[in-house]
Scaffold this active site. Sequence first.
Site, short mmCIF file in Angstrom:
data_model
loop_
_atom_site.label_atom_id
_atom_site.label_comp_id
_atom_site.label_asym_id
_atom_site.label_seq_id
_atom_site.Cartn_x
_atom_site.Cartn_y
_atom_site.Cartn_z
N ARG A 124 0.84 -1.19 0.00
CA ARG A 124 0.00 0.00 0.00
C ARG A 124 0.88 1.24 0.00
O ARG A 124 2.10 1.14 0.15
CB ARG A 124 -0.95 -0.02 1.22
CG ARG A 124 -0.21 -0.46 2.48
CD ARG A 124 -0.50 0.29 3.70
NE ARG A 124 -0.40 1.69 3.53
CZ ARG A 124 0.74 2.39 3.68
NH1 ARG A 124 1.89 1.80 3.95
NH2 ARG A 124 0.73 3.69 3.53
N GLY A 125 0.22 2.41 -0.18
CA GLY A 125 0.98 3.63 -0.36
C GLY A 125 1.12 3.86 -1.86
O GLY A 125 1.50 2.93 -2.59
N ALA A 126 0.82 5.08 -2.30
CA ALA A 126 0.70 5.32 -3.75
C ALA A 126 1.93 4.88 -4.56
O ALA A 126 1.79 4.13 -5.53
CB ALA A 126 0.37 6.80 -3.97
N ARG B 288 -6.99 -0.61 -7.30
CA ARG B 288 -7.40 0.51 -6.42
C ARG B 288 -7.58 1.75 -7.30
O ARG B 288 -6.79 1.97 -8.23
CB ARG B 288 -6.36 0.76 -5.32
CG ARG B 288 -6.28 -0.38 -4.30
CD ARG B 288 -5.43 -0.01 -3.10
NE ARG B 288 -6.15 0.86 -2.17
CZ ARG B 288 -5.57 1.39 -1.10
NH1 ARG B 288 -4.29 1.19 -0.84
NH2 ARG B 288 -6.27 2.15 -0.28
N ASP C 88 -2.03 10.76 -2.72
CA ASP C 88 -2.33 9.69 -3.68
C ASP C 88 -2.59 10.24 -5.07
O ASP C 88 -2.49 9.51 -6.06
CB ASP C 88 -3.54 8.87 -3.21
CG ASP C 88 -3.12 7.95 -2.09
OD1 ASP C 88 -2.95 8.43 -0.95
OD2 ASP C 88 -2.90 6.75 -2.36
N ASN D 70 -5.49 12.38 -0.21
CA ASN D 70 -4.64 11.57 0.67
C ASN D 70 -5.56 10.82 1.63
O ASN D 70 -6.79 10.96 1.60
CB ASN D 70 -3.62 12.46 1.41
CG ASN D 70 -2.55 11.64 2.10
OD1 ASN D 70 -1.96 10.74 1.50
ND2 ASN D 70 -2.29 11.91 3.37
O1 MRU Z 1 -4.72 3.18 1.86
P1 MRU Z 1 -3.24 3.42 1.81
O2 MRU Z 1 -2.53 2.94 3.02
O3 MRU Z 1 -2.62 2.93 0.52
O4 MRU Z 1 -3.11 5.01 1.80
C1 MRU Z 1 -1.83 5.57 1.73
C2 MRU Z 1 -1.83 7.05 1.83
O5 MRU Z 1 -2.83 7.70 1.90
C3 MRU Z 1 -0.48 7.71 1.76
O6 MRU Z 1 -0.47 8.89 2.51
C4 MRU Z 1 -0.16 8.04 0.28
O7 MRU Z 1 -0.36 6.93 -0.53
C5 MRU Z 1 1.22 8.52 0.12
S1 MRU Z 1 2.39 7.23 0.39
C6 MRU Z 1 3.92 7.85 0.08
#
Ligand code: MRU
Length: 349
Positions: free
Chosen positions: A52-54, A95, A239, A249
Amino acid sequence: MDFDRYDRIRPIRWQGDRLSLLDQRKLPFVTEYVQCHDADAVAAAIHALVVRGAPAIGIAAAWGAVLAGQRVAAADGAQALAKLARDFEHLQAARPTAVNLMWALARVRRVLAAAGADWLAVLECEAAAIETEDLAANRYMGALGAALIAPGSGVLTHCNTGSLATAGFGTALGVIRAGVAEGRIERVYASETRPWLQGARLTVWELVQDGIAATLIADGAAAHLMKTGAVQWLVVGADRICANGDAANKIGTYSHAIAARHHGVKVMVVAPSSTVDMATAHGDDIEIEMRDPDELLAMGGVRTVADGVQAWNPVFDVTPAGLIDAIVTERGVVERPDTSRMAGVFGAG
Ligand code: MRU
């Protein structure tokens, strides 16, 4: 700075014939890698938040495309592309909000379309480049963002934007790592980030590995913390960042940003250019991922809510550009973002 001292975790490991993903649903108490042997397994892992994380989602998807490529025979890239259409669709649908996913897949599609007989090697090189470039961007953004923070400051971050969410070092957490290393940041607070607890399970754990003391707060404590004067910056990731500077985000970022403006706390959004989507004019046009309401009805598999209760579970929100003081990317810093300042750095959509 000494990057090795401040950044040890790697969530994505390419193994040549499979992709090993650190299972972020189980951290911090269980360290287990999920082995993905094909694109569908990668898509499922992205959807389930194993990874997870963009930026990490984009990198994993690119490796998913390589796994798909390993299963087809084609004379050139264009032919391979036609055969891989279904795999690309599955990966892209994993996603909806993080534009890095679409960006990474568009990038590998582009190189494939132009590739000859060696298309599989070209595809693998591109996935590796996406990963390497992300790490380099994060390290550079760390320095750019930290430079905006006055010595002796306190910062609040939300969700997890660290090594776990990227190829390494992190975006907002990269700025925090650099800011601590440079002696600019003295206090780090992380909000727990309901319902998946990315702040509580991942961010403070990552910081502990680096020897950075962080204080966990409940999401609802953010405004009260700001009122005490303990933090000068809210530093978060994104994101998707639109052409006008609106930034999607993790859910809760928007309310943190509103509280920040009220209390004179500055807001910094840190993201690589792969998160910038100049084709989306403003935040209202971003698809906000809605997840299973059950995620809100239980904690750690234990039901906490009475039967028969409904829940609404949007997992991202949009912070309007007007609440953002600086967007930090590897292409430069956009202060007080708006359409023309964004176009100045990223060109037209
Ligand atoms: O649902 P997630 O855990 O994938 O959400 C992640 C976030 O909102 C982060 O802040 C975003 O992806 C930036 S990660 C460098």
